[in-house]
Design an enzyme around this catalytic site. Structure first.
Site, PDB file in Angstrom:
ATOM      1  N   GLY A  54       0.806  -1.227   0.000  1.00 12.24           N
ATOM      2  CA  GLY A  54       0.000   0.000   0.000  1.00 12.24           C
ATOM      3  C   GLY A  54       0.837   1.274   0.000  1.00 12.24           C
ATOM      4  O   GLY A  54       0.294   2.363   0.237  1.00 12.24           O
ATOM      5  N   SER A 104      12.454  -0.596  -0.874  1.00 13.97           N
ATOM      6  CA  SER A 104      13.668  -0.319  -0.076  1.00 13.97           C
ATOM      7  C   SER A 104      13.883  -1.408   0.966  1.00 13.97           C
ATOM      8  O   SER A 104      13.734  -1.148   2.164  1.00 13.97           O
ATOM      9  CB  SER A 104      13.607   1.078   0.547  1.00 13.97           C
ATOM     10  OG  SER A 104      12.355   1.374   1.132  1.00 13.97           O
TER      11      SER A 104
HETATM   12  N1  PPS Z   1      11.647  -8.797  -8.535  1.00 10.53           N
HETATM   13  C1  PPS Z   1      10.905  -7.810  -8.080  1.00 10.53           C
HETATM   14  N2  PPS Z   1      10.821  -7.561  -6.760  1.00 10.53           N
HETATM   15  C2  PPS Z   1      10.059  -6.551  -6.309  1.00 10.53           C
HETATM   16  N3  PPS Z   1       9.365  -5.702  -7.105  1.00 10.53           N
HETATM   17  C3  PPS Z   1       9.423  -5.896  -8.439  1.00 10.53           C
HETATM   18  C4  PPS Z   1      10.188  -6.943  -8.973  1.00 10.53           C
HETATM   19  N4  PPS Z   1      10.063  -6.894 -10.327  1.00 10.53           N
HETATM   20  C5  PPS Z   1       9.268  -5.854 -10.614  1.00 10.53           C
HETATM   21  N5  PPS Z   1       8.879  -5.248  -9.488  1.00 10.53           N
HETATM   22  C6  PPS Z   1       8.068  -4.012  -9.479  1.00 10.53           C
HETATM   23  O1  PPS Z   1       8.970  -2.971  -9.114  1.00 10.53           O
HETATM   24  C7  PPS Z   1       8.492  -2.252  -7.990  1.00 10.53           C
HETATM   25  C8  PPS Z   1       9.559  -2.137  -6.893  1.00 10.53           C
HETATM   26  O2  PPS Z   1      10.494  -1.186  -7.242  1.00 10.53           O
HETATM   27  P1  PPS Z   1      11.329  -0.461  -6.113  1.00 10.53           P
HETATM   28  O3  PPS Z   1      12.191   0.513  -6.820  1.00 10.53           O
HETATM   29  O4  PPS Z   1      10.411   0.037  -5.073  1.00 10.53           O
HETATM   30  O5  PPS Z   1      12.198  -1.671  -5.524  1.00 10.53           O
HETATM   31  S1  PPS Z   1      13.470  -1.625  -4.574  1.00 10.53           S
HETATM   32  O6  PPS Z   1      13.219  -0.590  -3.545  1.00 10.53           O
HETATM   33  O7  PPS Z   1      14.640  -1.281  -5.375  1.00 10.53           O
HETATM   34  O8  PPS Z   1      13.574  -2.979  -3.994  1.00 10.53           O
HETATM   35  C9  PPS Z   1       7.343  -3.027  -7.424  1.00 10.53           C
HETATM   36  O9  PPS Z   1       6.375  -2.015  -7.188  1.00 10.53           O
HETATM   37  P2  PPS Z   1       5.439  -2.002  -5.901  1.00 10.53           P
HETATM   38  O10 PPS Z   1       4.521  -3.151  -6.117  1.00 10.53           O
HETATM   39  O11 PPS Z   1       4.750  -0.669  -6.021  1.00 10.53           O
HETATM   40  O12 PPS Z   1       6.262  -2.114  -4.662  1.00 10.53           O
HETATM   41  C10 PPS Z   1       6.926  -3.991  -8.515  1.00 10.53           C
HETATM   42  O13 PPS Z   1       5.833  -3.474  -9.232  1.00 10.53           O
HETATM   43  N1  ADP Z   2      -6.220  -0.304   3.513  1.00 11.37           N
HETATM   44  C1  ADP Z   2      -5.533  -0.292   2.369  1.00 11.37           C
HETATM   45  N2  ADP Z   2      -4.389   0.390   2.281  1.00 11.37           N
HETATM   46  C2  ADP Z   2      -3.662   0.402   1.140  1.00 11.37           C
HETATM   47  N3  ADP Z   2      -4.016  -0.257   0.012  1.00 11.37           N
HETATM   48  C3  ADP Z   2      -5.169  -0.970   0.047  1.00 11.37           C
HETATM   49  C4  ADP Z   2      -5.958  -1.017   1.228  1.00 11.37           C
HETATM   50  N4  ADP Z   2      -6.993  -1.795   0.974  1.00 11.37           N
HETATM   51  C5  ADP Z   2      -6.887  -2.207  -0.296  1.00 11.37           C
HETATM   52  N5  ADP Z   2      -5.781  -1.708  -0.867  1.00 11.37           N
HETATM   53  C6  ADP Z   2      -5.352  -1.957  -2.263  1.00 11.37           C
HETATM   54  O1  ADP Z   2      -4.099  -2.633  -2.199  1.00 11.37           O
HETATM   55  C7  ADP Z   2      -3.286  -2.254  -3.305  1.00 11.37           C
HETATM   56  C8  ADP Z   2      -1.975  -1.707  -2.803  1.00 11.37           C
HETATM   57  O2  ADP Z   2      -1.158  -1.434  -3.923  1.00 11.37           O
HETATM   58  P1  ADP Z   2      -0.074  -0.314  -3.957  1.00 11.37           P
HETATM   59  O3  ADP Z   2      -0.534   0.912  -3.261  1.00 11.37           O
HETATM   60  O4  ADP Z   2       0.379  -0.194  -5.374  1.00 11.37           O
HETATM   61  O5  ADP Z   2       1.078  -0.968  -3.054  1.00 11.37           O
HETATM   62  P2  ADP Z   2       2.659  -0.827  -3.193  1.00 11.37           P
HETATM   63  O6  ADP Z   2       2.955   0.547  -3.709  1.00 11.37           O
HETATM   64  O7  ADP Z   2       3.163  -1.052  -1.799  1.00 11.37           O
HETATM   65  O8  ADP Z   2       3.074  -1.916  -4.140  1.00 11.37           O
HETATM   66  C9  ADP Z   2      -4.082  -1.220  -4.099  1.00 11.37           C
HETATM   67  O9  ADP Z   2      -4.742  -1.864  -5.151  1.00 11.37           O
HETATM   68  C10 ADP Z   2      -5.071  -0.691  -3.060  1.00 11.37           C
HETATM   69  O10 ADP Z   2      -6.268  -0.218  -3.641  1.00 11.37           O
END
Ligand code: PPS
Ligand code: ADP
Length: 197
Positions: free
Chosen positions: A37, A106
Site C-alpha cells: 500500500g 527499499s
Molecule cells: N523482482 C521484483 N521484486 C520486487 N518488485 C518488483 C520486482 N520486479 C518488478 N517489481 C516491481 O517494481 C516495484 C519495486 O520497485 P522499487 O524501486 O520500489 O524496488 S526496490 O526498492 O529497489 O527494492 C514493485 O512495485 P510495488 O509493487 O509498487 O512495490 C513492482 O511493481
Molecule cells: N487499507 C488499504 N491500504 C492500502 N491499500 C489498500 C488497502 N486496501 C486495499 N488496498 C489496495 O491494495 C493495493 C496496494 O497497492 P499499492 O498501493 O500499489 O502498493 P505498493 O505501492 O506497496 O506496491 C491497491 O490496489 C489498493 O487499492
C-alpha cells in the site's frame, strides 16, 4: 571519483527556501512489500498535504524505474544503487524546501539508514507499511506475485528476495482490514501526533 571538486555554498539555502515556502521540509519514506500500500498511502497523504497548501513531491518506485533508474534491475546490487540515487534526489528536494514522499520497497535497512544519514536530525521519517505477505499476495494488484510463484519473475521481494523490516521506524503502520482512505487517515494522524506534518 569526484576528486578536485569543491562544494559551493550559496546564500539562498535550505533554510531560506523552507522559510519562503513556510514549511519544514522532510522525507516521508514509506517502505514495505510490493502491494503493501505504499503508493496508495503516498498518493492519499500527498493529497491531504497538498490540500493544506504544502509543497510536496512524490517519488514512486514504478515511475522512477522508467527514468532515473531505468537501467537497474532487481538484484541486491541494483536495489542498493536504486535507493542510493533516490536518497540523493530526496536530499536535493529537501534542500529545495519540499516535503518529499517516497514509495519504494527499499528492502535493506542499511540503505534506508544511508538516506537518513544524508539528512539532518528529524528530516527522515521512516514509515513501515506493515502489511503481511499473505495480504499483499492476495491483493496482487499487478499480478506480480502470481508470476513470481510461477517462476516467471526471479528475485521477487518476500518470495525469493529479502525484505528487512525496519526495527525502529518513526511510524509503524500496522495492518487492519479497512478502506485505503481509513488507513491513510490513520497514517496522517500518527504523523500529526508526532508533529511530523
Ligand atoms: N523482482 C521484483 N521484486 C520486487 N518488485 C518488483 C520486482 N520486479 C518488478 N517489481 C516491481 O517494481 C516495484 C519495486 O520497485 P522499487 O524501486 O520500489 O524496488 S526496490 O526498492 O529497489 O527494492 C514493485 O512495485 P510495488 O509493487 O509498487 O512495490 C513492482 O511493481
Ligand atoms: N487499507 C488499504 N491500504 C492500502 N491499500 C489498500 C488497502 N486496501 C486495499 N488496498 C489496495 O491494495 C493495493 C496496494 O497497492 P499499492 O498501493 O500499489 O502498493 P505498493 O505501492 O506497496 O506496491 C491497491 O490496489 C489498493 O487499492
Amino acid at each position: 571519483m569526484s576528486s578536485n571538486v569543491v562544494w559551493h555554498k550559496h546564500e539562498v539555502n535550505k533554510v531560506t527556501r523552507a522559510d519562503s515556502l513556510n514549511q519544514q521540509p522532510r522525507v516521508i519514506w514509506l517502505t514495505g512489500l510490493s502491494g503493501s500500500g505504499k503508493s496508495t498511502m503516498a498518493n492519499l497523504l500527498e493529497k491531504k498535504l497538498h490540500a493544506q497548501g504544502k509543497h510536496t513531491y512524490l517519488l514512486d518506485g514504478d515511475n522512477i524505474r522508467h527514468g532515473l533508474c531505468g537501467d537497474l534491475g532487481f538484484s541486491d546490487k541494483d536495489r542498493v544503487e536504486n535507493i542510493r540515487r533516490i536518497s540523493e534526489v530526496a536530499k536535493l528536494f529537501v534542500d529545495a524546501g519540499v516535503i518529499v514522499l517516497t514509495a519504494f520497497i527499499s528492502p535493506f535497512q542499511a540503505d534506508r539508514t544511508f538516506c537518513r544519514s544524508l539528512l539532518s536530525e528529524g528530516e527522515f521519517v521512516e514509515v513501515f507499511v506493515d502489511t503481511p505477505l499473505e495480504v499483499c499476495e492476495q491483493r496482487d494488484p499487478k499480478g506480480l506475485y502470481k508470476k513470481a510463484r510461477n517462476g516467471e519473475i526471479k528475485h521477487f521481494t518476500g518470495i525469493d528476495s529479502a525484505y528487512e523490516a525496519p526495527s525502529s521506524p518513526e511510524i509503524h503502520l500496522t495492518y487492519r482490514e479497512e478502506k485505503a482512505e481509513e488507513t491513510a487517515e490513520r497514517l496522517f494522524n500518527l504523523l500529526l501526533e508526532k508533529g511530523l506534518v
